[in-house]
Design an enzyme around this catalytic site. Sequence first.
Site, PDB file in Angstrom:
ATOM      1  N   GLY A  89       5.430  -5.398  -9.566  1.00  0.00           N
ATOM      2  CA  GLY A  89       5.220  -4.516 -10.724  1.00  0.00           C
ATOM      3  C   GLY A  89       3.773  -4.112 -10.879  1.00  0.00           C
ATOM      4  O   GLY A  89       2.894  -4.544 -10.126  1.00  0.00           O
ATOM      5  N   GLY A  91       0.622  -4.550 -11.908  1.00  0.00           N
ATOM      6  CA  GLY A  91      -0.215  -5.650 -12.397  1.00  0.00           C
ATOM      7  C   GLY A  91      -1.583  -5.179 -12.860  1.00  0.00           C
ATOM      8  O   GLY A  91      -2.326  -5.932 -13.492  1.00  0.00           O
ATOM      9  N   ARG A  92      -1.927  -3.961 -12.502  1.00  0.00           N
ATOM     10  CA  ARG A  92      -3.219  -3.422 -12.949  1.00  0.00           C
ATOM     11  C   ARG A  92      -3.125  -1.911 -13.131  1.00  0.00           C
ATOM     12  O   ARG A  92      -4.083  -1.182 -12.889  1.00  0.00           O
ATOM     13  CB  ARG A  92      -4.314  -3.757 -11.952  1.00  0.00           C
ATOM     14  CG  ARG A  92      -4.025  -3.295 -10.538  1.00  0.00           C
ATOM     15  CD  ARG A  92      -5.288  -3.316  -9.739  1.00  0.00           C
ATOM     16  NE  ARG A  92      -5.014  -3.122  -8.336  1.00  0.00           N
ATOM     17  CZ  ARG A  92      -5.964  -3.028  -7.434  1.00  0.00           C
ATOM     18  NH1 ARG A  92      -7.217  -3.102  -7.787  1.00  0.00           N
ATOM     19  NH2 ARG A  92      -5.660  -2.862  -6.174  1.00  0.00           N
ATOM     20  N   LYS A 112      -4.819   3.362 -12.521  1.00  0.00           N
ATOM     21  CA  LYS A 112      -4.933   2.148 -11.710  1.00  0.00           C
ATOM     22  C   LYS A 112      -6.254   1.472 -12.070  1.00  0.00           C
ATOM     23  O   LYS A 112      -7.304   2.115 -12.014  1.00  0.00           O
ATOM     24  CB  LYS A 112      -4.914   2.551 -10.233  1.00  0.00           C
ATOM     25  CG  LYS A 112      -4.877   1.416  -9.235  1.00  0.00           C
ATOM     26  CD  LYS A 112      -4.512   2.000  -7.869  1.00  0.00           C
ATOM     27  CE  LYS A 112      -4.610   0.993  -6.753  1.00  0.00           C
ATOM     28  NZ  LYS A 112      -4.206   1.587  -5.476  1.00  0.00           N
ATOM     29  N   ASP A 124      -6.735  -9.980 -12.277  1.00  0.00           N
ATOM     30  CA  ASP A 124      -7.488  -9.659 -13.493  1.00  0.00           C
ATOM     31  C   ASP A 124      -7.109  -8.297 -14.066  1.00  0.00           C
ATOM     32  O   ASP A 124      -7.570  -7.925 -15.145  1.00  0.00           O
ATOM     33  CB  ASP A 124      -8.996  -9.730 -13.228  1.00  0.00           C
ATOM     34  CG  ASP A 124      -9.455  -8.715 -12.180  1.00  0.00           C
ATOM     35  OD1 ASP A 124      -8.622  -7.904 -11.708  1.00  0.00           O
ATOM     36  OD2 ASP A 124     -10.649  -8.736 -11.828  1.00  0.00           O
ATOM     37  N   GLY A 125      -6.284  -7.530 -13.327  1.00  0.00           N
ATOM     38  CA  GLY A 125      -5.850  -6.237 -13.837  1.00  0.00           C
ATOM     39  C   GLY A 125      -6.837  -5.106 -13.600  1.00  0.00           C
ATOM     40  O   GLY A 125      -6.585  -3.969 -13.976  1.00  0.00           O
ATOM     41  N   ASP A 251       6.842  -2.321  -1.428  1.00  0.00           N
ATOM     42  CA  ASP A 251       6.392  -1.814  -2.732  1.00  0.00           C
ATOM     43  C   ASP A 251       5.392  -0.682  -2.570  1.00  0.00           C
ATOM     44  O   ASP A 251       5.010  -0.046  -3.547  1.00  0.00           O
ATOM     45  CB  ASP A 251       5.789  -2.943  -3.582  1.00  0.00           C
ATOM     46  CG  ASP A 251       4.701  -3.706  -2.844  1.00  0.00           C
ATOM     47  OD1 ASP A 251       4.984  -4.243  -1.757  1.00  0.00           O
ATOM     48  OD2 ASP A 251       3.556  -3.746  -3.337  1.00  0.00           O
ATOM     49  N   ASN A 252       4.964  -0.423  -1.343  1.00  0.00           N
ATOM     50  CA  ASN A 252       4.039   0.686  -1.080  1.00  0.00           C
ATOM     51  C   ASN A 252       4.714   1.799  -0.286  1.00  0.00           C
ATOM     52  O   ASN A 252       4.048   2.560   0.412  1.00  0.00           O
ATOM     53  CB  ASN A 252       2.810   0.182  -0.322  1.00  0.00           C
ATOM     54  CG  ASN A 252       1.934  -0.715  -1.189  1.00  0.00           C
ATOM     55  OD1 ASN A 252       1.998  -0.648  -2.413  1.00  0.00           O
ATOM     56  ND2 ASN A 252       1.121  -1.535  -0.557  1.00  0.00           N
ATOM     57  N   ASP A 261      -0.918   4.203  -2.191  1.00  0.00           N
ATOM     58  CA  ASP A 261      -1.701   2.966  -2.179  1.00  0.00           C
ATOM     59  C   ASP A 261      -2.646   2.877  -0.989  1.00  0.00           C
ATOM     60  O   ASP A 261      -2.333   2.315   0.049  1.00  0.00           O
ATOM     61  CB  ASP A 261      -0.803   1.726  -2.259  1.00  0.00           C
ATOM     62  CG  ASP A 261      -0.645   1.312  -3.713  1.00  0.00           C
ATOM     63  OD1 ASP A 261      -1.204   2.008  -4.583  1.00  0.00           O
ATOM     64  OD2 ASP A 261       0.018   0.301  -3.971  1.00  0.00           O
TER      65      ASP A 261
HETATM   66  P1  AMP Z   1      -1.239  -3.586  -3.751  1.00  0.00           P
HETATM   67  O1  AMP Z   1      -1.593  -4.505  -2.633  1.00  0.00           O
HETATM   68  O2  AMP Z   1      -2.407  -2.881  -4.383  1.00  0.00           O
HETATM   69  O3  AMP Z   1      -0.141  -2.643  -3.402  1.00  0.00           O
HETATM   70  O4  AMP Z   1      -0.697  -4.531  -4.926  1.00  0.00           O
HETATM   71  C1  AMP Z   1       0.343  -5.454  -4.744  1.00  0.00           C
HETATM   72  C2  AMP Z   1       0.687  -6.097  -6.067  1.00  0.00           C
HETATM   73  O5  AMP Z   1      -0.430  -6.833  -6.582  1.00  0.00           O
HETATM   74  C3  AMP Z   1       1.055  -5.135  -7.176  1.00  0.00           C
HETATM   75  O6  AMP Z   1       2.035  -5.760  -7.974  1.00  0.00           O
HETATM   76  C4  AMP Z   1      -0.237  -4.966  -7.923  1.00  0.00           C
HETATM   77  O7  AMP Z   1      -0.044  -4.546  -9.257  1.00  0.00           O
HETATM   78  C5  AMP Z   1      -0.806  -6.357  -7.858  1.00  0.00           C
HETATM   79  N1  AMP Z   1      -2.269  -6.383  -7.981  1.00  0.00           N
HETATM   80  C6  AMP Z   1      -3.189  -5.985  -7.070  1.00  0.00           C
HETATM   81  N2  AMP Z   1      -4.445  -6.173  -7.523  1.00  0.00           N
HETATM   82  C7  AMP Z   1      -4.329  -6.700  -8.770  1.00  0.00           C
HETATM   83  C8  AMP Z   1      -5.271  -7.119  -9.772  1.00  0.00           C
HETATM   84  N3  AMP Z   1      -6.588  -7.034  -9.584  1.00  0.00           N
HETATM   85  N4  AMP Z   1      -4.762  -7.610 -10.924  1.00  0.00           N
HETATM   86  C9  AMP Z   1      -3.438  -7.704 -11.138  1.00  0.00           C
HETATM   87  N5  AMP Z   1      -2.520  -7.345 -10.241  1.00  0.00           N
HETATM   88  C10 AMP Z   1      -2.933  -6.839  -9.064  1.00  0.00           C
HETATM   89 MG    MG Z   2       0.915  -1.275  -4.159  1.00  0.00          MG
END
Ligand code: AMP
Ligand code: MG
Length: 475
Positions: A89, A91-92, A112, A124-125, A251-252, A261
């Site tokens: 989901g 997360g940020r 984002k 940390d979001g 998820d990407n 992404d």
């Molecule tokens: P990504 O690798 O950017 O496609 O992210 C994979 C998952 O990790 C997704 O659910 C993102 O929302 C979560 N995510 C990535 N970076 C962060 C962050 N700094 N804080 C919270 N969630 C994150």
């Molecule tokens: Mg992603």
Amino acid sequence: MASVSIPLSRRFADAVPEMAIPWAADDAPSPRLLVLNDLLAVDLGLDPDWLRSPDGVRFLVGRHVPEGATPVAQAYAGHQFGNYSPRLGDGRALLLGELVHADGLPRDLHLKGSGRTPFSRGGDGFAAVGPMLREYVVSEAMHALGIPTTRSLAVVATGREIRRETVLPGAVLARVAGSHLRVGSFQYARATDDVDLLRRLADHAIARHHPAAADAENPYLALFDAVVAAQSSLVARWMLVGFVHGVMNTDNVTISGETIDYGPCAFMEAYDPATVYSSIDHGGRYAYGNQPGITGWNLARLAESLLPLFADDEDRAIALAVDALGAFPGLYENAVTAGTHAKLGLPQGIDAGTLVEDLRTILRDNHVDHTSFHRRLATGAARDLVLDLAAIDGWLARWRALSPDTDAMRLVNPAYVPRNHLVEQALAAAVDGDNTPLTRLLDAVTDPFTESGDRAELAEPAPAGSGAYRTFCGT
Ligand code: AMP
Ligand code: MG
């Protein structure tokens, strides 16, 4: 400045409320607009002057929510490097809602780096300025290359310091997409065992991206066919331009067929199917040459998620899925063959299989820069890029015998792609407050087929000895 009304709809949140958690962005202590995509803003019906105003900048970090809008964090699951996570989901990130583009079709407006959400797990979001600018540059370059992608509307520095290996300035990217529906969205819906939710999600995807599927005998199978077609075409385009996505987790992978992404991504310089840039991809799962196979694997995960909609009888549903997935290799091969012929200026009908294979061998064995070689082939300057002159002379003679159309080649082989060392230089300068290299790079990569003498160095590969390029996840 008068207050403006922004008609953000909430189609996703209304269609699948179970997958949309209303949420608010974190405050940005001192937001500063770093880059704004004026043309895209206008296409979305947004006034660039207003976006530059204090209210506009607060809108771009999610702190000025227009009346009627409901920002949500979207739920999705996903296979990350082959391992299933039932709950990833946003997360940020937050979906602000949908706007209608000048082309008449809806677009998500998504932030984002906007702070923690119920999906943040240990994160940390937040996001840092550098990676958000990288996504801006690379996504806009992809768009200019004609490759389906999410777009970038703006990057705003938040004034917040975020902790990574070092302390970095934080930023929010405002991203625009046909939608943020992913293979992982369907995995999430399927895992709830709520077939009604799965069906509503599929109906939403059909209405949004593949409306013709609604009239098919089996609309959900037609949806899957459409995604197979869109993704096979997408990965072929990546291969043709030498793009390495780096983190092709489910998820990407979008349902729309847009690239999404831009984390540990990069454009390949020396041609080599084994090219990997991501520091966390130890096994080379997402290496350049593996991307088509991984796309097929990801589509199989989508098929599994959709099975209950294909047919009531599970065996019948599986047979339909296997059959539909069976189209992928042929669709991919056709797309890559057509694209390769175009890159080499050859007519579509001929069989150039051996010629193409032999070129790949020469490029790989001689570590030839993928982008420069194809660009210079049209101008007759490609020979110098190859050490093994006997091999390239033999190949060039065979190629010339087919009377290639060199004018047409200039329209499909870019002079400028966002080369890794240039992106890094531009980001480093921008983080230090100097946007000049970033603007210069953006000007080149958003007009990639127009060669200009005063930006000649932007067409060159990284200087020898600059070392192996790595990009980092956890961006
Ligand atoms: P990504 O690798 O950017 O496609 O992210 C994979 C998952 O990790 C997704 O659910 C993102 O929302 C979560 N995510 C990535 N970076 C962060 C962050 N700094 N804080 C919270 N969630 C994150
Ligand atoms: Mg992603």
